[in-house]
Design an enzyme around this catalytic site. Structure first.
Site, mmCIF file in Angstrom:
data_model
loop_
_atom_site.group_PDB
_atom_site.id
_atom_site.type_symbol
_atom_site.label_atom_id
_atom_site.label_comp_id
_atom_site.label_asym_id
_atom_site.label_seq_id
_atom_site.Cartn_x
_atom_site.Cartn_y
_atom_site.Cartn_z
ATOM 1 N N SER A 115 -4.330 3.038 4.532
ATOM 2 C CA SER A 115 -4.582 2.390 3.243
ATOM 3 C C SER A 115 -4.645 0.875 3.426
ATOM 4 C CB SER A 115 -3.474 2.774 2.261
ATOM 5 O OG SER A 115 -3.698 2.174 1.013
ATOM 6 N N HIS A 145 6.839 -7.510 -2.246
ATOM 7 C CA HIS A 145 6.677 -6.830 -0.957
ATOM 8 C C HIS A 145 7.665 -7.393 0.069
ATOM 9 C CE1 HIS A 145 3.210 -4.611 -2.191
ATOM 10 N NE2 HIS A 145 2.353 -5.602 -2.156
ATOM 11 N N LYS A 205 0.796 -1.240 0.000
ATOM 12 C CA LYS A 205 0.000 0.000 0.000
ATOM 13 C C LYS A 205 0.826 1.287 0.000
ATOM 14 C CE LYS A 205 -3.336 -1.191 -0.632
ATOM 15 N NZ LYS A 205 -3.655 -1.980 -1.868
ATOM 16 N N PHE A 241 4.156 -10.747 -9.684
ATOM 17 C CA PHE A 241 4.298 -10.507 -8.243
ATOM 18 C C PHE A 241 5.099 -11.703 -7.711
ATOM 19 C CE2 PHE A 241 1.429 -9.652 -4.258
ATOM 20 C CZ PHE A 241 2.563 -9.440 -3.486
HETATM 21 S S1 PPS Z 1 -0.489 -2.991 -3.233
HETATM 22 O O1 PPS Z 1 -1.697 -3.832 -2.997
HETATM 23 O O2 PPS Z 1 0.454 -3.124 -2.137
HETATM 24 O O3 PPS Z 1 0.128 -3.277 -4.526
HETATM 25 O O4 PPS Z 1 -1.034 -1.498 -3.209
HETATM 26 P P1 PPS Z 1 -0.226 -0.208 -3.683
HETATM 27 O O5 PPS Z 1 -0.361 -0.053 -5.145
HETATM 28 O O6 PPS Z 1 1.143 -0.221 -3.100
HETATM 29 O O7 PPS Z 1 -0.980 0.966 -2.948
HETATM 30 C C1 PPS Z 1 -2.306 1.324 -3.205
HETATM 31 C C2 PPS Z 1 -2.451 2.746 -2.727
HETATM 32 O O8 PPS Z 1 -1.838 3.618 -3.697
HETATM 33 C C3 PPS Z 1 -2.823 4.505 -4.188
HETATM 34 N N1 PPS Z 1 -2.546 4.830 -5.588
HETATM 35 C C4 PPS Z 1 -2.346 6.088 -6.041
HETATM 36 N N2 PPS Z 1 -2.283 7.257 -5.372
HETATM 37 C C5 PPS Z 1 -2.095 8.370 -6.140
HETATM 38 N N3 PPS Z 1 -1.956 8.371 -7.481
HETATM 39 C C6 PPS Z 1 -1.993 7.208 -8.175
HETATM 40 N N4 PPS Z 1 -1.853 7.217 -9.483
HETATM 41 C C7 PPS Z 1 -2.193 6.001 -7.431
HETATM 42 N N5 PPS Z 1 -2.292 4.695 -7.780
HETATM 43 C C8 PPS Z 1 -2.513 4.003 -6.640
HETATM 44 C C9 PPS Z 1 -4.134 3.745 -3.998
HETATM 45 O O9 PPS Z 1 -5.240 4.611 -4.091
HETATM 46 C C10 PPS Z 1 -3.913 3.189 -2.602
HETATM 47 O O10 PPS Z 1 -3.915 4.193 -1.591
HETATM 48 P P2 PPS Z 1 -5.206 4.651 -0.754
HETATM 49 O O11 PPS Z 1 -4.684 5.628 0.248
HETATM 50 O O12 PPS Z 1 -5.761 3.418 -0.113
HETATM 51 O O13 PPS Z 1 -6.133 5.286 -1.740
#
Ligand code: PPS
Length: 297
Positions: A140, A110, A49, A82
């Protein structure tokens, strides 16, 4: 706060070298640990996340000169396996996908630094690490754990904060994770990025990744990549927004994968007392490193 507190999930976490992981990840770990990448492979590593998908999409667009059609050819976990994940409904395991792909490949993990297969370091692979401030990362993850039915039930908010602080979530301690890569970043030539920097100035960070990958593009192409990786574009992109996942894995009726995408959402969740206790504990755990995290912009 948790709408599904009553739902019983039997999935538990087990430990691999002191790190809590899902049982299927632990069972698969010996094979993962023996994986030998090609020197041309690129690893994108994160605590869950922290912005993994955002950086993955950015990298894919950079590697394809901003060609959005090519990058929409398949769901993101198919384009970029992954590493430690075993097969899920509709998606083969990371290792099986990798076997079927020719290098150079882009690989997501991860795993904390010490669990990354040694071959990545022996072969001097490029590695991009993305870190997100602890409180937003926790929020998140809390929503994600509610909708990801393969993870243990997150339980109520207060208890979830404790689990995060004690490293009892899948992939272990956030604190050890961000510190592990930080301490090795220079020796291993790891590009260490921050989610908050990407929010503050996405173009600057896209250009930073571009340079790390030894690429160079016109302003127009860079602008296009910035636009295609905005929160809104990615939320609407069916190959990046995880709507392709089976309902038996992600219950998107609870929360979407692309949930909010903001810096500072923790302020809508932590009480002042929770924030104070969290910060006090944070100071102790992070006192020997100076990682410039920002909790608001
Ligand atoms: S995972 O499951 O670990 O692969 O998730 P990950 O991609 O690391 O994290 C998901 C969070 O990143 C936000 N996200 C973004 N934020 C801003 N801009 C863009 N383009 C973007 N893409 C993914 C996503 O909304 C999740 O955060 P939260 O705070 O839950 O919205």
């Amino acid at each position: 706060m948790s709408e599904n507190q009553d739902r019983k999930r039997s999935n538990l976490l087990v430990q691999v070298e002191g790190v809590h992981v899902m049982e299927h990840i632990a069972n698969n770990y010996n094979k993962v640990s023996a994986f030998c990448p090609d020197p041309s492979d690129l690893l994108i590593a994160t605590y869950p996340k922290a912005g993994t998908t955002w950086v993955q999409e950015t990298v894919d667009l950079l590697l394809h000169s901003g060609d959005s059609e090519t990058c929409k050819s398949a769901p993101i976990p198919v384009r970029m396996p992954f590493l430690e994940n075993s097969a899920r409904p509709g998606i083969p395991s990371g290792l099986d996908l990798l076997k079927a792909m020719e290098p150079p490949r882009v690989i997501k993990t991860h795993l904390p630094f010490h669990l990354v297969p040694k071959g990545f370091w022996e072969n001097k692979c490029k590695v991009i690490y993305v870190a997100r401030n602890a409180k937003d990362n926790l929020v998140s993850y809390f929503y994600f754990d509610q909708m990801n039915l393969t993870h243990p039930d997150p339980g109520p908010w207060e208890g979830y904060i404790q689990k995060f602080m004690h490293g009892q979530l899948a992939w272990g301690s956030w604190y050890d994770h961000v510190k592990g890569y930080w301490e090795e970043r220079e020796r291993r030539n790891i590009l260490y990025l921050f989610y908050e920097d990407m929010k503050e100035n996405p173009r600057r960070e896209v250009e930073r990744i571009m340079r790390y990958l030894d690429l160079s593009f016109s302003d127009d192409i860079i602008s296009r990549i910035v636009e295609l990786t905005s929160f809104k574009s990615m939320k609407d992109n069916p190959m990046a927004n995880y709507t392709f996942m089976s309902k038996t894995i992600f219950d998107l009726s609870l929360y979407t994968f692309m949930r909010k995408g903001e810096v500072g959402d923790w302020m809508n969740h932590f009480t002042p007392q929770q924030a104070e206790e969290f910060d006090e504990d944070y100071e102790k755990k992070m006192k020997h490193v100076n990682i410039p995290f920002r909790t608001q912009l």
